[in-house]
Enzyme design. Structure first.
Site, PDB file in Angstrom:
ATOM      1  N   HIS A  99      -7.235  -6.403   0.537  1.00 27.64           N
ATOM      2  CA  HIS A  99      -6.170  -5.419   0.341  1.00 27.64           C
ATOM      3  C   HIS A  99      -4.886  -5.814   1.071  1.00 27.64           C
ATOM      4  O   HIS A  99      -3.784  -5.602   0.564  1.00 27.64           O
ATOM      5  CB  HIS A  99      -6.652  -4.047   0.830  1.00 27.64           C
ATOM      6  CG  HIS A  99      -5.604  -2.983   0.751  1.00 27.64           C
ATOM      7  ND1 HIS A  99      -4.907  -2.704  -0.405  1.00 27.64           N
ATOM      8  CD2 HIS A  99      -5.123  -2.129   1.697  1.00 27.64           C
ATOM      9  CE1 HIS A  99      -4.044  -1.719  -0.183  1.00 27.64           C
ATOM     10  NE2 HIS A  99      -4.159  -1.364   1.083  1.00 27.64           N
ATOM     11  N   SER A 106       0.838  -1.196   0.000  1.00 33.92           N
ATOM     12  CA  SER A 106       0.000   0.000   0.000  1.00 33.92           C
ATOM     13  C   SER A 106       0.882   1.259   0.000  1.00 33.92           C
ATOM     14  O   SER A 106       1.751   1.404  -0.853  1.00 33.92           O
ATOM     15  CB  SER A 106      -0.958  -0.037   1.197  1.00 33.92           C
ATOM     16  OG  SER A 106      -1.998   0.895   1.048  1.00 33.92           O
ATOM     17  N   ASP A 113      -0.355  -4.651  -3.744  1.00 38.57           N
ATOM     18  CA  ASP A 113      -1.683  -4.035  -3.828  1.00 38.57           C
ATOM     19  C   ASP A 113      -1.650  -2.514  -3.716  1.00 38.57           C
ATOM     20  O   ASP A 113      -2.370  -1.918  -2.903  1.00 38.57           O
ATOM     21  CB  ASP A 113      -2.635  -4.614  -2.780  1.00 38.57           C
ATOM     22  CG  ASP A 113      -4.067  -4.688  -3.342  1.00 38.57           C
ATOM     23  OD1 ASP A 113      -4.220  -5.134  -4.486  1.00 38.57           O
ATOM     24  OD2 ASP A 113      -5.009  -4.290  -2.632  1.00 38.57           O
TER      25      ASP A 113
END
Length: 209
Positions: free
Chosen positions: A178, A26, A51
């Protein structure tokens, strides 16, 4: 934050000579990409982003404050925080949640409750800067590259073109959320190790005639 990452690496591995694969999830992926592109970490053999895609990140920025405000601000215990992460599907793997969630929390002064260690909303003014230009930074990073996603719909135009040109390896794990590395830790670990092995320099023995 790139300075923090480089400083931490230098403190842990002074005068590093070992091969390094830099991995970021992230927002951490954005930091990893900029750190590798700056060439301030030595002997980087690969860059792995988990991700994080510039296009989807930029599109989601307006809704992030709503998500943050919808989270519980305090928890009665670490166990209740773990339960919230599982029930909200923030993390799908209970064992992973037990390992990672405690570090996200700090006790409140009353000693009876826990709250978030990092307050995210005060950093809102920096969010766009963190993600702007990330796809280009990743594609141009001077090392082998791997992108691990929970779904192909997250690819933006620049990454889609670069992926078709073979400029990075793409792995999609649609069963994960996620937090891919927490939902499927063994699978992600295997992917990263194989990526590292595939991109190690060849050690071909030279035979004298």
């Amino acid at each position: 934050m790139v300075d923090d990452l480089v400083g931490l690496f230098d403190a842990l591995f002074p005068n590093n000579r070992r091969e390094v694969v830099v991995v970021g999830h992230s927002m951490g992926g954005a930091i990893a990409a900029h750190a590798v592109s700056s060439k301030r970490i030595q002997n980087v053999r690969g860059l792995v982003l988990i991700d994080i895609v510039e296009g989807s990140a930029m599109d989601s920025l307006p809704s992030i404050p709503m998500f943050i405000n919808a989270r519980p601000q305090t928890f009665e215990s670490v166990e209740s925080a773990i339960r919230w992460h599982i029930e909200s599907n923030s993390i799908q793997n209970h064992e992973s949640a037990r390992l990672s969630v405690p570090s996200l929390l700090v006790p409140i002064n009353d000693g009876k409750r826990m709250t978030w260690r990092t307050q995210l909303l005060p950093t809102e003014k920096y969010w766009k800067e963190w993600y702007s230009g990330l796809s280009k930074t990743f594609v141009l990073a001077p090392t082998a590259k791997l992108l691990v996603l929970a779904g192909t719909d997250r690819l933006d135009k620049e990454l889609l073109i670069a992926q078709m040109q073979g400029k990075f390896q793409l792995e999609v794990l649609p069963l994960a959320g996620h937090t891919v590395q927490e939902d499927l830790p063994d699978r992600v670990g295997d992917i990263v190790v194989l990526f590292w092995k595939r991109n190690r320099p060849l050690n071909i023995p030279v035979t004298r005639l």
